[in-house]
Design a protein around this motif. Sequence first.
Motif, short mmCIF file in Angstrom:
data_model
loop_
_atom_site.label_atom_id
_atom_site.label_comp_id
_atom_site.label_asym_id
_atom_site.label_seq_id
_atom_site.Cartn_x
_atom_site.Cartn_y
_atom_site.Cartn_z
N MET A 17 0.85 -1.17 0.00
CA MET A 17 0.00 0.00 0.00
C MET A 17 0.89 1.23 0.00
N GLN A 18 0.49 2.25 -0.71
CA GLN A 18 1.27 3.48 -0.80
C GLN A 18 0.49 4.64 -0.19
N GLY A 19 0.25 4.58 1.11
CA GLY A 19 -0.40 5.68 1.81
C GLY A 19 -1.87 5.45 2.10
N SER A 20 -2.65 5.08 1.08
CA SER A 20 -4.08 4.87 1.31
C SER A 20 -4.71 4.21 0.09
N PHE A 21 -5.91 3.72 0.30
CA PHE A 21 -6.76 3.30 -0.81
C PHE A 21 -8.20 3.53 -0.41
N GLU A 22 -9.05 3.73 -1.42
CA GLU A 22 -10.47 3.98 -1.18
C GLU A 22 -11.32 3.13 -2.10
N GLU A 23 -12.48 2.73 -1.59
CA GLU A 23 -13.50 2.05 -2.39
C GLU A 23 -12.97 0.78 -3.05
N PHE A 24 -12.24 -0.02 -2.30
CA PHE A 24 -11.69 -1.27 -2.81
C PHE A 24 -12.73 -2.36 -2.55
N ALA A 25 -13.25 -2.96 -3.60
CA ALA A 25 -14.30 -3.98 -3.46
C ALA A 25 -13.67 -5.34 -3.15
N ILE A 26 -14.16 -5.97 -2.09
CA ILE A 26 -13.69 -7.30 -1.72
C ILE A 26 -14.88 -8.16 -1.32
N ASP A 27 -14.72 -9.44 -1.44
CA ASP A 27 -15.70 -10.40 -0.95
C ASP A 27 -15.03 -11.23 0.13
N VAL A 28 -15.64 -11.30 1.30
CA VAL A 28 -15.14 -12.15 2.37
C VAL A 28 -16.11 -13.31 2.54
N ILE A 29 -15.62 -14.39 3.07
CA ILE A 29 -16.46 -15.57 3.29
C ILE A 29 -16.83 -15.62 4.78
N LYS A 30 -18.13 -15.63 5.05
CA LYS A 30 -18.62 -15.70 6.42
C LYS A 30 -18.43 -17.11 6.97
N ALA A 31 -18.61 -17.26 8.27
CA ALA A 31 -18.44 -18.55 8.94
C ALA A 31 -19.34 -19.63 8.35
N ASN A 32 -20.51 -19.22 7.83
CA ASN A 32 -21.43 -20.20 7.24
C ASN A 32 -21.12 -20.52 5.78
N GLY A 33 -20.02 -19.96 5.25
CA GLY A 33 -19.60 -20.23 3.89
C GLY A 33 -20.18 -19.29 2.84
N GLN A 34 -21.08 -18.40 3.24
CA GLN A 34 -21.68 -17.46 2.30
C GLN A 34 -20.77 -16.25 2.08
N PRO A 35 -20.73 -15.72 0.85
CA PRO A 35 -19.91 -14.53 0.60
C PRO A 35 -20.58 -13.28 1.17
N LEU A 36 -19.77 -12.35 1.59
CA LEU A 36 -20.25 -11.05 2.05
C LEU A 36 -19.50 -9.99 1.27
N GLN A 37 -20.22 -9.19 0.52
CA GLN A 37 -19.61 -8.16 -0.30
C GLN A 37 -19.29 -6.95 0.56
N MET A 38 -18.05 -6.46 0.46
CA MET A 38 -17.57 -5.36 1.29
C MET A 38 -16.87 -4.31 0.42
N ILE A 39 -16.80 -3.11 0.96
CA ILE A 39 -15.98 -2.04 0.41
C ILE A 39 -14.96 -1.70 1.49
N ALA A 40 -13.70 -1.59 1.11
CA ALA A 40 -12.63 -1.30 2.08
C ALA A 40 -11.98 0.04 1.77
N ASN A 41 -11.67 0.77 2.84
CA ASN A 41 -10.89 2.00 2.78
C ASN A 41 -9.76 1.87 3.79
N ALA A 42 -8.58 2.37 3.47
CA ALA A 42 -7.47 2.31 4.41
C ALA A 42 -6.60 3.56 4.29
N LYS A 43 -5.99 3.92 5.41
CA LYS A 43 -5.06 5.05 5.45
C LYS A 43 -3.91 4.69 6.37
N GLU A 44 -2.73 4.98 5.90
CA GLU A 44 -1.52 4.67 6.65
C GLU A 44 -0.97 5.93 7.32
N ARG A 45 -0.56 5.81 8.58
CA ARG A 45 0.12 6.90 9.28
C ARG A 45 1.60 6.59 9.34
#
Length: 73
Positions: free
Chosen positions: A1-29
């Motif tokens: 990562m180079q400082g930050s990212f915004e609106e990064f689409a990811i899918d995570v898998i829940k404990a029951n095996g179903q996908p959960l669609q997410m948007i991720a934002n990050a900022k580095e200090r």
Amino acid sequence: MQGSFEEFAIDVIKANGQPLQMIANAKERRDAQDKPLSTSLALIRATDRRRYEQELLGTCEGRRPNCRGEAAA
């Protein structure tokens, strides 16, 4: 990562095996020597947003061949 990212689409898998669609934002200090101190990460559930975006794309594609608003030749 180079400082930050915004609106990064990811899918995570829940404990029951179903996908959960997410948007991720990050900022580095960093310190005065430019060494990483921490990274703040926000995950936002995006299931409804992605469904809405897909509906918009489907509506647009159904009305005209070029979905960017340009006239078809």
